[in-house]
Design a protein around this motif. Structure first.
Motif, PDB file in Angstrom:
ATOM      1  N   UNK A 146       0.835  -1.206   0.000  1.00 60.94           N
ATOM      2  CA  UNK A 146       0.000   0.000   0.000  1.00 60.94           C
ATOM      3  C   UNK A 146       0.868   1.253   0.000  1.00 60.94           C
ATOM      4  N   UNK A 147       1.901   1.210   0.858  1.00 64.43           N
ATOM      5  CA  UNK A 147       2.723   2.395   1.090  1.00 64.43           C
ATOM      6  C   UNK A 147       4.100   2.256   0.445  1.00 64.43           C
ATOM      7  N   UNK A 148       4.139   1.610  -0.703  1.00 68.85           N
ATOM      8  CA  UNK A 148       5.406   1.402  -1.400  1.00 68.85           C
ATOM      9  C   UNK A 148       5.956   2.726  -1.915  1.00 68.85           C
ATOM     10  N   UNK A 149       7.270   2.777  -2.076  1.00 70.15           N
ATOM     11  CA  UNK A 149       7.907   3.990  -2.578  1.00 70.15           C
ATOM     12  C   UNK A 149       8.277   4.934  -1.450  1.00 70.15           C
ATOM     13  N   UNK A 150       8.794   6.090  -1.813  1.00 68.81           N
ATOM     14  CA  UNK A 150       9.193   7.082  -0.819  1.00 68.81           C
ATOM     15  C   UNK A 150       7.964   7.695  -0.166  1.00 68.81           C
ATOM     16  N   UNK A 151       7.971   7.700   1.175  1.00 67.10           N
ATOM     17  CA  UNK A 151       6.811   8.213   1.905  1.00 67.10           C
ATOM     18  C   UNK A 151       7.020   9.641   2.404  1.00 67.10           C
ATOM     19  N   UNK A 152       8.144  10.241   2.049  1.00 62.72           N
ATOM     20  CA  UNK A 152       8.392  11.617   2.474  1.00 62.72           C
ATOM     21  C   UNK A 152       7.766  12.575   1.473  1.00 62.72           C
ATOM     22  N   UNK A 153       6.748  13.348   1.886  1.00 57.91           N
ATOM     23  CA  UNK A 153       6.089  14.269   0.947  1.00 57.91           C
ATOM     24  C   UNK A 153       6.999  15.419   0.541  1.00 57.91           C
ATOM     25  N   UNK A 154       6.692  16.027  -0.579  1.00 60.64           N
ATOM     26  CA  UNK A 154       7.443  17.187  -1.048  1.00 60.64           C
ATOM     27  C   UNK A 154       7.089  18.406  -0.195  1.00 60.64           C
ATOM     28  N   UNK A 155       8.086  19.237   0.051  1.00 58.45           N
ATOM     29  CA  UNK A 155       7.883  20.460   0.824  1.00 58.45           C
ATOM     30  C   UNK A 155       7.671  21.631  -0.141  1.00 58.45           C
ATOM     31  N   UNK A 156       6.443  22.174  -0.222  1.00 53.93           N
ATOM     32  CA  UNK A 156       6.170  23.270  -1.169  1.00 53.93           C
ATOM     33  C   UNK A 156       7.070  24.477  -0.959  1.00 53.93           C
ATOM     34  N   UNK A 157       7.351  24.825   0.304  1.00 55.01           N
ATOM     35  CA  UNK A 157       8.210  25.983   0.578  1.00 55.01           C
ATOM     36  C   UNK A 157       9.639  25.726   0.120  1.00 55.01           C
ATOM     37  N   UNK A 158      10.083  24.489   0.267  1.00 54.65           N
ATOM     38  CA  UNK A 158      11.428  24.135  -0.201  1.00 54.65           C
ATOM     39  C   UNK A 158      11.496  24.234  -1.717  1.00 54.65           C
ATOM     40  N   UNK A 159      10.444  23.789  -2.403  1.00 56.65           N
ATOM     41  CA  UNK A 159      10.408  23.886  -3.866  1.00 56.65           C
ATOM     42  C   UNK A 159      10.465  25.342  -4.306  1.00 56.65           C
ATOM     43  N   UNK A 160       9.752  26.199  -3.594  1.00 55.95           N
ATOM     44  CA  UNK A 160       9.739  27.642  -3.897  1.00 55.95           C
ATOM     45  C   UNK A 160      11.142  28.229  -3.718  1.00 55.95           C
TER      46      UNK A 160
END
Length: 274
Positions: free
Chosen positions: A171-185
């Motif tokens: 179910x939870x395969x792959x990277x489980x760390x979400x993207x940080x919108x502020x970091x992307x900015x």
């Protein structure tokens, strides 16, 4: 386990369709008009009813009608009108519906808050709630991008959910760390295009960075050739617009990637729960 199946089928239908298309197909027993007539009848009866518990029951039935046609906001608004004693037996159904409707509306934090209120009223801790509430708790954690917490809660209740650790890992395969919108900015401000790449959109990052590099080159060339107006008003102004716009775009892409990943995890979870 039948109630698990029911809620999973219902929520899965919400994700893969607009809701109304499923309910109002050619084989539907009731038409949308029939359901709205029923809702009107419940409203009329509730208006004439003086007993708070009976009035609450009738409004709950009206809310079910609107939920059935996919109008979740109206269904929730109806429930917010219900005033009944705190110990009324109807309270459990009302609280559950508020949790579910807020989830279906994408109000994950509000849904989770309502779930916490329910848990406190029952005197239970995390995971120690009714099966259908447990599923909504996990789905809300996924919607809030708390994927690790959702995974831990699922593992803790794997037996009750009719699954096992191997399936939970799927179910939870792959990277489980979400993207940080502020970091992307911030990354896009530091180096145009990198924020989009960080958000998982490599080609968009290359395109954004390439356009801004060309604009810088155009501005420098124009100024060097003495075309100050062209270089300043066209090149520099356009670069500044794309520079800030690209950073905002990177932040939006990070949010979109998190939603896409959350939806993917939710679908896997709902398909796997028995």
């Amino acid at each position: 386990m039948m109630r698990y199946c029911f809620i999973c089928i219902f929520l899965y239908g919400y994700f893969v369709s607009s809701g109304q298309d499923v309910l109002w197909g050619t084989n539907a027993v009731e038409t949308r008009e029939d359901v709205l007539k029923s809702a009107l009848s419940f409203e009329r009866q509730a208006f004439e009813e003086s007993d708070l518990s009976r009035k609450g029951f009738l409004l709950l039935q009206k809310s079910y009608c609107y939920k059935k046609i996919g109008d979740y906001q109206s269904a929730l608004d109806i429930l917010n009108r219900v005033k009944i004693p705190s110990r009324d037996t109807l309270n459990r159904a009302l609280k559950y519906e508020k949790i579910l409707l807020n989830y279906l509306l994408g109000n994950y934090q509000r849904s989770f808050d309502e779930l916490l209120k329910y848990r406190l009223s029952q005197g239970t801790s995390q995971g120690e709630v009714d099966g259908d509430i447990l599923i909504l708790e996990i789905l809300n954690l996924i919607g809030l991008n708390k994927w690790e917490e959702a995974k831990e809660l699922t593992l803790m209740n794997a037996d009750d959910l009719g699954t096992d650790s191997e399936q939970v890992e799927a179910f939870f395969s792959g990277k489980l760390k979400p993207k940080n919108p502020d970091k992307a900015y911030t990354l896009s401000l530091f180096l145009p295009g990198v924020g989009q790449m960080y958000s998982g959109y490599f080609l968009k990052g290359v395109l954004s960075g390439g356009i801004q590099t060309l604009l810088v080159g155009f501005s420098a060339y124009s100024l060097h050739q003495g075309y100050f107006f062209t270089g300043g008003m066209t090149g520099v102004a356009l670069f500044y617009t794309f520079y800030l716009g690209g950073a905002r775009h990177a932040r939006e892409l990070a949010v979109a990637k998190n939603k896409e990943r959350a939806r993917e995890i939710s679908l896997k979870f709902m398909k796997g729960v028995k």
